[in-house]
Motif scaffolding. Sequence first.
Motif: not given
Length: 336
Positions: A2, A17, A19, A66, A73
């Motif tokens: 992330y 956020v 991926t 998210a 993160i």
Amino acid sequence: MYILGIETSCDETSASVMTDEFEILSNVVLSQDEIHAPYGGVVPELASRQHITSIGYVVDESLRRAQLKLGEIDVYAVTQGPGLIGSLLVGLSFAKGLAYCFEKPLIPVDHLEAHVQSAFLENRSISFPALALLVSGGHTCIFLLKERLNFQLIGRTRDDAAGEALDKIAKFLDLGYPGGPIIDKLSKEGNPKKYAFALPHMTDKSLDFSFSGLKTAALRKIKENKITKNHADFLDFLASFEKAVIRALISNMDQAVKKFEPKSLILCGGVAKNKKLRKDFGQFSKKLLLSSFMPSPEFCTDNAAMVAALAVEKLKSGEKPFLSLDLNAYPRFTLS
Ligand code: KG4
Ligand code: ZN
């Protein structure tokens, strides 16, 4: 993996956020338009003060949407420049603090490169070489992209940016701030052929832009014809001025296409929200049998999804991120 992106280069506080497969899990944008509207333009000190008030909330909201916690993160990304220095420092310090606290890497990104990356958010299959026209309130430039992360600046404004010219004329006519979207809305009722504007030309045949001459010509026409909101030609004047700005943009792209023979064309930046510019850019590309890519309006103006996307692309290209504690912001262009 992330990635949390943060953008505070001008007057939007944004966090996103994403991926490592470019899936956008959140993209929160808090605009400061209401704060700057009474002044008819961005007041740098007010912008920094508002960023410092909003940044915590905006990052929190991006994580909430998210459904993630800060500890989840893996990498932080932040706009390093160009932009307003006080505004940039808020995002940069916040991101650096998070990366330091959670012992995670931080990827600094260039704001202009991030704007160009916004075109890839919804289209992964853009063919190269591509020419990207970036039109915003602070910048107007053309980049040649031989690959997704290979940027060559081939034209830039020598004075005002296109968005700045729209905003200034709107301010002069007392239409509100930001002027670009207001002119976009009002001009659709006007006749763009009513007032003639000369196309700005560079005597050295470069691909650079100049919008200050167009702005001065517009101010002269306003005075000579006593144009106000109540004038019968008001909407025609706005439509004619907007058309002149669009013609100047597309004319340089036309020269750039002849010189660099790209396979695709990109339009990005806040002014890329403009309906007539989108339409004309689409028609221009079609005539040349080139595919054109324009981000959805929400990704044209400043946003952190484009920051996160650029960081993901850098990771994919093999860039090794780390936390550099001496990382600093830069106010001006660094690309060449
Ligand atoms: O990319 P951006 O959010 O910020 C900078 O990096 O400068 O662009 C803001 C600019 C402003 O000048 C604003 O007037 C212009 O984008 N803009 C528009 C429209 N929406 C925003 N200009 C013309 N038509 C629009 N619909
Ligand atoms: Zn921008």
